[in-house]
Motif scaffolding. Structure first.
Motif, short mmCIF file in Angstrom:
data_model
loop_
_atom_site.label_atom_id
_atom_site.label_comp_id
_atom_site.label_asym_id
_atom_site.label_seq_id
_atom_site.Cartn_x
_atom_site.Cartn_y
_atom_site.Cartn_z
N THR A 168 -56.87 24.70 26.25
CA THR A 168 -57.17 25.46 27.45
C THR A 168 -57.27 26.93 27.08
O THR A 168 -56.40 27.48 26.41
CB THR A 168 -56.08 25.28 28.52
OG1 THR A 168 -56.01 23.90 28.90
CG2 THR A 168 -56.39 26.12 29.76
N THR A 201 -61.62 30.46 32.88
CA THR A 201 -60.78 29.44 32.26
C THR A 201 -61.63 28.20 32.02
O THR A 201 -62.31 27.72 32.92
CB THR A 201 -59.58 29.06 33.16
OG1 THR A 201 -58.80 30.23 33.42
CG2 THR A 201 -58.71 28.02 32.48
N SER A 221 -59.54 36.95 30.45
CA SER A 221 -59.80 38.02 31.40
C SER A 221 -60.99 38.81 30.90
O SER A 221 -61.23 38.90 29.69
CB SER A 221 -58.58 38.96 31.53
OG SER A 221 -57.45 38.26 32.01
N GLU A 228 -57.71 30.70 28.68
CA GLU A 228 -57.63 31.51 29.88
C GLU A 228 -57.95 32.95 29.51
O GLU A 228 -57.17 33.63 28.86
CB GLU A 228 -56.24 31.40 30.51
CG GLU A 228 -55.90 29.99 30.99
CD GLU A 228 -54.52 29.91 31.62
OE1 GLU A 228 -53.57 30.51 31.03
OE2 GLU A 228 -54.38 29.30 32.68
N SER A 285 -61.99 36.72 35.67
CA SER A 285 -61.28 35.67 34.94
C SER A 285 -62.18 34.48 34.65
O SER A 285 -63.07 34.15 35.44
CB SER A 285 -60.03 35.23 35.71
OG SER A 285 -60.40 34.68 36.97
N GLN A 315 -61.45 24.28 29.67
CA GLN A 315 -60.52 23.41 28.95
C GLN A 315 -61.16 22.07 28.62
O GLN A 315 -62.16 21.67 29.22
CB GLN A 315 -59.27 23.16 29.81
CG GLN A 315 -59.55 22.41 31.10
CD GLN A 315 -58.31 22.23 31.96
OE1 GLN A 315 -57.32 22.94 31.80
NE2 GLN A 315 -58.37 21.29 32.88
N LYS A 355 -62.30 27.66 36.19
CA LYS A 355 -62.17 28.87 37.00
C LYS A 355 -63.15 29.92 36.50
O LYS A 355 -63.28 30.15 35.29
CB LYS A 355 -60.74 29.43 36.93
CG LYS A 355 -60.50 30.65 37.81
CD LYS A 355 -59.07 31.13 37.69
CE LYS A 355 -58.80 32.33 38.59
NZ LYS A 355 -57.41 32.83 38.46
#
Length: 221
Positions: free
Chosen positions: A193, A186, A197, A195, A184, A188, A179
């Protein structure tokens, strides 16, 4: 009789050695095997988005000066178009050998920046990674890990780091970017993983300072 037996032994040894030699030659030599096809490395290209790009076709002016029209259909179907595509932005694209179709397309402008997440040990603090131009990576408020470099390899992001207590030995990890938006990020692998901001800039230096209202006496001579 002894001479005959000795000669027979020599002959048997020669056959054995020859047999072993033939066996060792049975190991596959891929460079001479006409049935073996070496894997073809897919190109990763860098360039600037041209103004005539559409939703399904990316017009990219690459660093060599050429302009390519790259089909985005397969990349979009696989959710491998990371970030919006805007004219003037710099893109990193993993393509087929012919450089006509994209497998992964990443907006480099959108990838750069300061990315943070809550510290898993202290939720009130934030830690993260700073992704900078020139392949430079830095840690944000982390004492355990120090990020060093980043780059895109076969559509994945490669991150090189050094962990506290690791004897300055570099650790290299590869992640799939799943993503990427304006706010944002992300990525992995099979073990972790992350995540993030985008870190928000300070609201403004000195805005929280309250000043007393002035009065006539402040300006009296």
């Amino acid at each position: 009789m002894k001479k005959l037996l000795f000669s027979g032994f020599i002959a048997l040894a020669a056959i054995t050695v020859t047999g072993c030699g033939n066996k060792s030659q049975q190991v596959t030599n891929y460079s001479q095997d006409s049935t073996y096809t070496a894997p073809v490395e897919k190109p990763t290209i860098y360039g600037i988005v041209a103004g005539t790009t559409t939703n399904d076709t990316l017009m990219l002016m690459i660093d060599s000066g050429d302009t390519l029209n790259i089909d985005l259909t397969a990349a979009r179907q696989a959710n491998h178009v990371m970030g919006t595509i805007t004219a003037g932005d710099r893109m990193i694209v993993l393509t087929n050998v012919e450089r006509t179709a994209a497998e992964v397309a990443i907006n480099q402008n959108m990838l750069l920046g300061d990315w943070v997440m809550p510290d898993p040990i202290d939720g009130s603090a934030e830690i993260g990674i700073r992704i900078k131009e020139g392949g430079i990576a830095e840690s944000i408020d982390q004492s355990v890990i120090s990020y060093r470099t980043w780059r895109i390899v076969d559509g994945q992001i490669e991150i090189v780091s050094i962990r506290d207590g690791g004897g300055q030995e570099e650790e290299t990890n590869y992640y799939d970017i799943v993503k990427l938006t304006k706010d944002s990020l992300t990525y992995q692998n099979d073990e972790d993983t992350f995540e993030y901001s985008r870190q928000k800039p300070n609201s403004g230096y000195g805005r929280d300072i309250k000043l007393e209202e002035s009065s006539y006496d402040d300006f009296a001579m």
